[in-house]
Design an enzyme around this catalytic site. Structure first.
Site, short mmCIF file in Angstrom:
data_model
loop_
_atom_site.label_atom_id
_atom_site.label_comp_id
_atom_site.label_asym_id
_atom_site.label_seq_id
_atom_site.Cartn_x
_atom_site.Cartn_y
_atom_site.Cartn_z
N LEU A 1 0.81 -1.22 0.00
CA LEU A 1 0.00 0.00 0.00
C LEU A 1 0.84 1.27 0.00
CD1 LEU A 1 -2.87 -0.81 2.52
CD2 LEU A 1 -3.02 -0.58 0.04
N GLY A 2 2.15 1.10 0.16
CA GLY A 2 3.01 2.29 0.18
C GLY A 2 3.24 2.82 1.58
N ASP B 1 -0.35 -11.14 9.80
CA ASP B 1 0.69 -12.10 9.42
C ASP B 1 1.28 -12.69 10.70
OD1 ASP B 1 0.34 -11.14 6.88
OD2 ASP B 1 2.21 -9.99 6.82
N ILE B 2 1.52 -14.00 10.68
CA ILE B 2 2.12 -14.63 11.87
C ILE B 2 3.48 -14.01 12.16
CG2 ILE B 2 3.08 -16.81 12.75
CD1 ILE B 2 0.83 -18.24 11.21
N CYS C 1 28.24 1.14 -12.10
CA CYS C 1 28.72 -0.12 -11.52
C CYS C 1 28.95 -1.18 -12.60
CB CYS C 1 27.79 -0.58 -10.40
SG CYS C 1 28.66 -1.64 -9.23
N MET D 1 29.65 0.38 -15.69
CA MET D 1 31.03 0.85 -15.84
C MET D 1 31.91 -0.32 -16.28
SD MET D 1 34.05 0.80 -13.68
CE MET D 1 35.39 1.86 -13.22
N HIS E 1 27.41 4.00 -6.92
CA HIS E 1 25.98 4.19 -7.20
C HIS E 1 25.55 5.60 -6.81
CE1 HIS E 1 24.88 0.02 -8.17
NE2 HIS E 1 25.86 -0.30 -7.35
N GLU F 1 23.03 7.15 -7.68
CA GLU F 1 21.56 7.28 -7.56
C GLU F 1 21.08 7.29 -6.11
OE1 GLU F 1 23.18 4.66 -8.74
OE2 GLU F 1 22.20 2.75 -8.28
N1 GLN Z 1 28.32 -7.61 -10.51
C1 GLN Z 1 29.28 -6.58 -10.36
C2 GLN Z 1 30.17 -6.80 -9.15
O1 GLN Z 1 29.83 -7.51 -8.26
C3 GLN Z 1 28.62 -5.22 -10.32
C4 GLN Z 1 27.69 -5.02 -9.16
C5 GLN Z 1 26.72 -3.89 -9.36
O2 GLN Z 1 26.45 -3.47 -10.47
N2 GLN Z 1 26.16 -3.41 -8.27
O3 GLN Z 1 31.23 -6.24 -9.05
#
Ligand code: GLN
Length: 547
Positions: A26-27, A158-159, A392, A395, A518, A520
């Site tokens: 439900l968010g 939920d149990i 990641c 890259m 990352h 993001e």
């Molecule tokens: N699979 C790659 C690693 O383990 C990259 C992981 C990822 O993209 N988060 O290094």
């Protein structure tokens, strides 16, 4: 303890518990985060936390098909994606203590038992597991936090949720009703045939909570359609809450970022502050109003191709899509996504699938499936001057692509995919070789990165030293560094000692950045991450120039 005026103690921290009923999904995470936004607008310092009643110690070992994105904290914990909402909606600090699963709680109790900490007692769910749960709540309620908001995953009934709910009941009893607020989020289903909104599932769900000894103070009801006052009055009467404590969370029109404003319009902030006997602050939410306005009426539009492995599951790249949206807000542009399955690009002409996109992003991932498609995608972006952002695994794929197609090392690969490749341009570091456990053994959490001042990264961030979050095992292989550099791959960011390559860029390309970390995870709606802002801006430029 003697308290002097103006000094805070942990006892002054107040607690909100958010439970869910009727159905899952439900968010609760978004609602908890939005409540955090409201409280911050009144100048309160908040902490957010989530309990997940499953047995896995953390979601790090769970498949993206099961769980969605694994969100990484600065201190290196692999956690639930709701923590991403917490960070995007508020300025709370998250850590390993912000997410506890049943598995994590039990493993800590079992460790204590093995150490003999329980002095020969029988170790039981009550009190030992419930005590551990209560301690983990108090752990985030440090002296400088005014309000802790703890969300309990799963659905009442939920149990597996029972020990958590019992712990909350005890916590409420011990801290006093004026310091603890229970919010219950439910669904009001709309029955098309009779044209009616139904309150009965909510009544039953509140009934279940009451059996456990929890009396909700506030009800938040999700609906698809507008709800008459009569329905709220009925809910109030049968669920034993004042009518002003029934809030309606109708599906938002444009964006999840409308949610804090929807709750504020119904004065949820006032209700919570009254309960806690706190004075309101400015309640200024102008930045949220601006964000929503810019999402509703953007001046431009841009289309980004996202080429990944779990593309059918939007939750698996949750933070990526959010960060791209933030990049759009910063550039006054709506970002449309073209979600592309990497495997579809393994053969054939990439233009057939990618033609017309303004920018291309290859996100993180694991395992062999999709690598060749990603490599082909990156070649297409590089050769056609399309803004490219690799993250990641993205890259890794960019380094493999450059090694193969520019340096001519045909068999260049990552040892994650081809264990015996003669040219492991991406490989395990020495200290990762002996790791046999799967959980929590990667390079995780915040690591420092230093940029070369001639790089795109330096230009976008406007500084040389940053900390970014990682989650990976494999790394750029320094044996290939010089050759790749000579061939035009710029090593634009490294660990401060220069040893670990954190970012590569392609010279003579409008915008080509591939980072090991990352970014993001550190983007917010009104403070887009600099790389997402820059990437969307470059994509927009390509679109307006019409190349
Ligand atoms: N699979 C790659 C690693 O383990 C990259 C992981 C990822 O993209 N988060 O290094």
């Amino acid at each position: 303890m003697e308290i002097t005026r103006g000094e805070r103690t942990e006892e002054m921290t107040q607690y909100i518990f958010v439970t869910g009923g009727v159905v899952s999904g439900l968010g609760k995470g978004l609602t908890s985060a939005a409540i955090g936004t409201l409280l911050e607008s009144h100048g309160l310092k908040i902490a957010l936390q989530k309990f997940d009643p499953y047995i896995n110690v953390d979601p790090g070992t769970m498949s993206p098909f099961q769980h969605g994105e694994v969100y990484v904290t600065p201190d290196g914990a692999e956690t639930d994606l709701d923590l991403g909402h917490y960070e995007r909606f508020t300025s709370c600090e998250i850590s390993q203590h912000s997410n506890y699963t049943t598995g994590k709680i039990y493993s800590s109790v079992i460790q204590r038992e093995r150490r003999g900490d329980y002095l020969g007692k029988t170790v039981q769910v009550i009190p030992h597991i419930t005590d551990e749960i209560k301690e983990s709540i108090s752990r985030v309620g440090s002296t400088d936090v005014d309000v802790v908001i703890t969300e309990i995953g799963g659905t009442v009934g939920d149990i597996e949720s029972l020990p958590f709910l019992e712990a909350l009941r005890q916590f409420g009893h011990q801290h006093g009703r004026e310091n603890v607020l229970f919010i219950h989020l439910t669904l009001l289903p709309f029955i098309k045939a009779s044209g009616e909104i139904k309150t009965k599932p909510t009544q039953h769900s509140v009934g279940r909570l009451r059996e456990i000894g929890i009396l909700p103070d506030i009800l938040v009801c999700r609906t698809e359609i507008d709800v008459e006052q009569e329905v709220c009055d009925k809910l109030a009467l049968f669920c034993n809450v004042p009518t002003e404590s029934v809030f309606i969370e109708k599906d938002v029109e444009t964006s999840i970022y409308e949610l804090p404003l929807v709750l504020r319009q119904q004065q949820m902030d006032k209700r919570i502050l009254d309960h806690f006997n706190r004075e309101p602050g400015s309640g200024n939410m102008d930045n949220w109003i601006e964000v929503v306005e810019s999402l509703k009426n953007p001046q431009n539009e841009v289309e980004i191709g996202v080429v990944g492995k779990y593309i059918e599951l939007t939750d698996s790249y949750k933070s990526i899509y959010e960060a791209l949206t933030h990049g759009g807000i910063a550039n006054n542009a709506r970002v449309r996504f073209r979600r592309i399955q990497a495997e579809d690009l393994a053969n054939g002409d990439p233009a057939a699938v990618l033609g017309g996109v303004d920018g291309i992003l290859v996100p993180g991932g694991f395992g062999e499936r999709g690598l060749e498609g990603k490599v082909n995608t990156i070649r297409y972006a590089r050769e056609n001057n399309i803004p490219f952002f690799g993250i990641c695994y993205g890259m890794h794929a960019a380094v493999i692509e450059y090694s193969r197609n520019v340096l001519g090392i045909q068999e260049a690969s990552s040892t994650e995919i081809h264990k015996d490749t003669p040219d492991p341009v991406i490989t395990l570091l020495q200290d990762q070789h002996d790791v046999s456990e799967k959980g929590g053994t990667m390079r995780l959490g915040g690591w420092p990165c230093r940029f070369d001042e001639s790089s795109t990264c330096f230009k976008e961030y406007g500084m040389t030293d940053v900390s970014e979050r990682h989650r990976h095992r494999y790394e750029f292989n320094n044996d290939y560094r010089e050759r790749l550099k000579e061939a035009g791959l710029r090593i634009s960011g490294t660990s401060p000692d220069g040893e670990l390559v954190e970012v590569v860029e392609v010279e003579n390309h409008p915008w080509f950045v591939a980072c090991q970390y990352h970014p993001e995870f550190q983007s917010k709606p009104f403070a887009a991450h600099p790389l997402f802002k820059g990437f969307v801006s470059a994509s927009l430029e390509r679109r307006t120039r019409g190349v």
